[in-house]
Design an enzyme around this catalytic site. Structure first.
Site, short mmCIF file in Angstrom:
data_model
loop_
_atom_site.label_atom_id
_atom_site.label_comp_id
_atom_site.label_asym_id
_atom_site.label_seq_id
_atom_site.Cartn_x
_atom_site.Cartn_y
_atom_site.Cartn_z
CG HIS B 54 -1.98 -1.03 1.20
ND1 HIS B 54 -3.07 -0.91 0.38
CD2 HIS B 54 -2.10 -2.22 1.84
CE1 HIS B 54 -3.84 -1.99 0.54
NE2 HIS B 54 -3.28 -2.79 1.42
CB SER B 344 -5.07 -4.12 5.55
OG SER B 344 -4.64 -3.26 4.52
#
Lengths: 126, 491, 427
Positions: B54, B344
């Site tokens: 990310h 995440s």
């Protein structure tokens, strides 16, 4: 007179005709619906003494493959097929084997031989 | 039997976090042991996720997630080289389909800039359509994050583990830690089926089980509330469907259901988000699969469902409270260090979490003396199908087993499978071979190669075919035939 | 890099490839190569140890290995044929270069004058039909399980559920029973079984195995090894009906949910595929859209009778030999063959009409749904060229209709094959 009609799906060939066998007091009175002699014979047998061909494998000793496919040379009584299969699970043959070789003669005293359906050579390290 | 009776550091859990920490600590003169309960490393959340590095605009500024994400993203650029990781810096798009979502994009842009994410910009509808011709016509604009990437999380965990092992760390699989022994509130060691290992420091990187491990040491300061995410994977032949990682505009709960490429050329959709009670519940569901297909079709209307080849799901190891990472020493048990709640952007953060764990150990008084002969580089693996014809011929001449293709769909040779089995962190199950080589990941999903890989494992590990497992500890694949004279009981 | 020039290279040494090789030699080919990835010839037949093969071809009921053996013996006697076993073809390019590898010879570049694709098919997987649930050990496709049981000597499980009542699923129901396993049931999503009635009788009824029509599996249970499946009835759209679920305990799920022609090599070479058959578009000589590339057997369309596979292989071998010799007559025109009402697929999809056609063209087709008392017509420009009546027609049984050469002369640019039903609906 006790009559009963058995509906039989013929398994002799892919046409799968459906015939009817009428029994009176346990004896065959009439066979209809099959479209050939083999079918009629099948219908008759299926009601009196149903038979099936058995195909399975047996172990091989020293062969290029671990198993040998076998077939019963003639159909066996349907109610003995499982017993024959279980018996053959204990059988081992020694390589080389030729197609048609008898692997088990007169299996379980039923008068039918079990034969190899392929050649199988001896294992080689190459 | 295991010949380990003491260590400086014990790491519990061999996922991306644990293996990254192992690799980091292998740089120092420390005796490190990693225990992993499953037959292979990386089989928890690490192998069932979106595989994204990310950019870091999503997490709350100042949170551990935000800090670790951005730092980790940067670190992967070096690691890619050193460890030979499969990474593609594709960039990502957060897609907005209405004005409200466009406003949210502006928030993400701000947040990203605060977090230190480079290169963020909001691009127009035309620019999005130019990048992604198959995207929904309702697109209004998108947040473009060039620093995002895609990689192979399991491959990274394996690379971390192999480099750690190379540099002296012991990785023990098939070995759950049963007890953490403390005396007067201090850790003295751990106990496994192999016996007692004396150690003063235990790193808790046990994924969805991190709260249980914490409790083993007497610390019940957090709870893991797993959230399941389901995925559908597509055949490589539809890889042109999407080029970038596509996010919908996120909600409060989740980043949403993506459509994205994988580093090897597949496409996937997912994940949804559903809280589960049972930590073993990685089952996909009719409803779940339906949900992700419907949502993904909002991004890519012509999703080629006929090209779907497999589905699976994974659990996010989400900690309770604010849901941020739990990276700190235990306040209850001395010597216990948590690297937990790694949901995440956990994959991206792993190298940074590893660094931070090193810092925490230093702050606890552990000396981190750099190893003189630390070798940061993993040798490159041979990937037969990527070589030129000449190179393939040379290889087969040296080792004929490169000439026997076992996995037809992905063109994987017997030699590569042997490498996977006999490597530093060798494969012992069919799926372990699959994760290392890709054998079984193609369109026939192991129909052709599965039995062959099983036979090779049996041969190489010198066990019977019936002792070979698919993935988990008791996942035996085949049974001996039942002969009439055997004692097998039948129903 | 070794350079290997052949007249014909045949990719796949199963029944189609074997028949093609022998036929090519009979038609004058001088150097024929069979490339086979397995350790022996025979293809899928070697694991089909049951009988029922060869009724048409040999008027005998042979087992799969027995049928394979007939052709293997023929081919081994053909001096023109060379066989490469344990050899995988990696790529075929449109200039007819075949890139292949094996451990002995390494990397090979084979350059034949003609190529015949006979790669057969692969099985549809759990992933392709998206059965939800866990992913435990114990889920196998029926064919892969058949190979383990019949050739490697291991059982995939001891308490079995089978999804799919096509012949492969039925045969495995009997096979597992004979091996002492308990087959709990067979589930079929359609309201009728796709298998031969003889197999329903001797594989299910003989063993008291329940057949659940209009059912599917909605969840696979078991975190390590299969522990059971949840089944549900389905509606006309084949969607599970909520509330009809029930569980069956088992340690193994066998999937018999369809076969897919394996055309990765052909497609990569640039051959045009038919979306419905999944195989190459071929003409009556089994030549594909790429000149000099032929195809036969399951790679063209999934067969149910190996006798037809051999026939297709023989056709491909014959014309590939002519092509290699430079004697294959160029067609005067091409007639398209289309599947009309009631017909799902027809092969060949084209007829390359020679000047003075003397050979009939046999059209191999599958009907769209089971029916009785049907008439199949082959028409062109509103003219009926051939009409055949069938008392029974099932999608699972390939039907052949022959169009005599003379009729082809009257054909326009397209032949349409269609079905008219007297009875209408399910058999």
């Amino acid at each position: 007179m006790a009559q009963c009609v058995k509906k039989i799906n013929c398994i002799v060939c892919p046409l799968s005709c459906v015939g009817e066998v009428t029994l009176e007091d346990g004896k065959i009175k009439e066979i209809t619906g099959f479209t050939c002699d083999r079918g009629n014979k099948y219908g008759e047998e299926e009601v009196t003494l149903p038979k099936r061909t058995l195909t399975t494998t047996v172990k091989v000793d020293g062969g290029e493959l671990p198993l040998l496919p076998v077939v019963s040379k003639a159909p066996l009584p349907k109610d003995k097929v499982m017993d024959c299969a279980r018996y053959l699970s204990t059988v081992s043959v020694k390589a080389p084997v030729a197609e048609g070789d008898i692997v088990c003669s007169n299996i379980l005293g039923l008068g039918v031989d079990i034969v190899a359906t392929r050649d199988l050579g001896v294992f080689s390290a190459n | 039997m295991l010949n380990i009776d003491k260590a400086d550091i014990v790491i519990i859990g061999g996922g991306i976090t644990g293996t990254a920490i192992a690799r980091e600590l292998s740089k120092y003169e420390l005796d490190v042991v990693l225990f992993e309960k499953a037959p292979d490393i990386g089989v928890g959340s690490t192998k069932a996720n979106s595989a994204i590095l990310h950019a870091g605009f999503d997490a709350k500024p100042g949170s551990l997630k935000a800090i670790m994400n951005v730092r980790g993203n940067k670190l992967y650029h070096d690691l890619e080289e050193e460890l030979g990781l499969d990474v593609k810096w594709t960039g990502s798009l957060v897609v907005a389909v209405n004005d409200e979502e466009m406003e949210t994009l502006k928030e993400l842009l701000e947040r990203g800039r605060t977090n230190g994410v480079p290169g963020l910009e909001i691009i127009s509808r035309e620019e999005v359509l130019a990048k992604e011709p198959n995207i929904t016509q309702t697109v209004k604009g998108a947040l473009w994050a060039p620093s995002a990437g895609i990689f192979l999380p399991f491959g990274a965990a394996l690379a971390f583990a192999e480099n750690a092992i190379k540099n002296g760390v012991k990785v023990v699989t098939d070995c759950p830690v049963e007890e953490i022994v403390t005396e007067g509130g201090k850790i003295t060691g751990v106990r496994t089926k192999h016996g007692f290992v004396a150690a003063k420091y235990v790193i808790n990187s046990a994924g969805v089980h991190a709260d249980e491990v914490s409790r083993l040491a007497g610390d019940d300061s957090f709870v893991i509330k797993p959230r399941k995410g389901e995925y559908v994977f597509f055949d490589k032949k539809v890889s042109s469907m999407v080029k970038n990682v596509l996010f919908p505009t996120p909600s409060k709960v989740s980043k949403g259901i993506l459509v994205a490429p994988t580093v090897h050329g597949n496409i996937f959709i997912g994940p949804n988000a559903q809280g589960v009670e049972d930590k073993e519940d990685v089952a996909t569901s009719l409803g779940g699969l339906g949900e992700i297909i419907a949502k993904a079709q909002q991004l890519i209307p012509n999703l080629p469902m006929g090209a779907a080849i497999t589905q699976f799901s994974g659990l996010r190891a989400a900690a309770d409270g604010d849901g941020d990472f739990v990276i700190r020493p235990s306040t209850i048990t001395q010597g216990l260090i948590h690297a937990a709640g790694i949901q995440s952007p956990g994959l991206t953060s792993a190298p940074a979490i590893a660094e931070e764990t090193g810092n925490i150990l230093r702050s606890q008084g552990v000396e981190l003396k750099p190893k003189a002969n630390f070798d940061p580089v993993n040798p490159r693996k041979i990937i037969f199908r990527e070589l030129s014809h000449e190179a393939q011929q040379e290889l087969i001449a040296k080792n004929p087993l490169y000439g026997r293709v076992i996995c037809r769909c992905e063109t994987i040779t017997e030699a590569e499978i042997l490498e996977a089995i006999h490597g530093l962190c060798g494969a012992r199950t069919v799926d372990a071979v699959k994760r290392r080589t890709r054998a079984g990941m193609g369109r026939c999903q192991g129909g052709f190669c599965g039995p062959r890989v099983t036979a090779i494992l049996a041969r190489e590990l010198n066990v019977s075919v019936t002792a070979v497992r698919k993935d988990t500890a008791e996942s035996y694949l085949f049974f001996d035939k039942m002969t009439a004279d055997s004692k097998e009981a039948l129903q | 890099m070794s350079d290997l020039n052949y007249d014909i290279a045949i990719i796949g040494g199963g029944p189609a490839g074997l028949a093609a090789a022998h036929s090519a030699c009979q038609s004058g080919a001088k150097r024929v190569l069979i490339i086979e990835r397995d350790r022996e010839l025979g293809g899928i037949l070697q694991q089909c140890i049951h009988n029922g093969f060869g009724l048409h071809k040999f008027q005998e009921e042979l087992t799969g290995p027995g049928y394979a053996s007939r052709y293997i013996k023929l081919v081994k006697q053909d001096a023109e044929v060379e066989i490469m076993l344990d050899t995988m073809v990696l790529e075929v390019t449109d200039d007819k270069t075949i890139w292949a590898v094996n451990p002995q010879k390494g990397f090979m570049q084979i350059t034949p004058k003609a190529v015949i694709f006979t790669m057969g098919c692969r099985e549809r997987t759990r992933g392709a039909i998206r059965i939800p649930g866990f992913r435990p050990a114990g889920v196998f496709t029926a064919g892969a399980a058949q190979r383990m049981v019949n050739m490697e000597g291991y059982l995939p499980g001891k308490k079995i559920v089978i999804l799919g009542s096509g012949d492969i699923g039925l045969i495995m129901a009997r096979r597992m029973s004979l091996e002492g396993a308990k087959v709990q049931g067979v589930l079929e999503i359609m309201p009728y079984s796709n298998g031969l009635t003889r197999n329903i009788v001797q594989c299910l009824e003989d063993y008291d195995i329940p057949l659940h029509l209009s059912h599917t599996i909605t969840k696979i249970h078991g975190t390590e090894r299969v522990t059971g499946v949840t089944c549900a009835a389905v509606d006309e759209k084949m969607q599970p009906i909520p509330g009809t679920e029930f569980d069956i305990e088992c340690d193994c799920l066998l999937l018999s949910v369809g076969l897919i022609p394996e055309n990765e090599l052909s497609q990569a070479a640039g051959v045009t595929l038919d979306n419905i058959t999944g195989g190459p578009v071929v003409d009556q000589q089994r030549q594909t859209s790429l000149s000099g590339f032929f195809a036969a057997g399951n790679v063209v369309h999934v067969h149910d009778l190996v006798d037809f596979v051999s026939e297709e292989g023989e056709i491909a071998g014959k014309y590939a030999a002519q092509f290699a010799a430079g004697t294959l007559e160029a067609p005067v025109r091409t007639i398209a063959v289309a599947a009309g009402d009631g017909i799902r697929t027809v092969v060949p999809q084209k007829i390359a009409l020679p000047d003075n056609p003397t050979e009939a063209v046999r059209l191999f087709m599958r009907v769209a749904k089971p029916d009785k008392k049907v008439t199949i017509s082959v028409t062109s420009n509103d003219q009926t060229l051939v009409e055949r009546r069938f008392p029974v027609a099932k999608p699972s049984e390939m039907i052949v209709v022959e169009v005599p050469a003379a009729k082809l002369l009257n054909a326009g640019e397209q032949l349409a094959v269609s079905l008219q039903s007297k009875q209408g609906g399910e058999a």
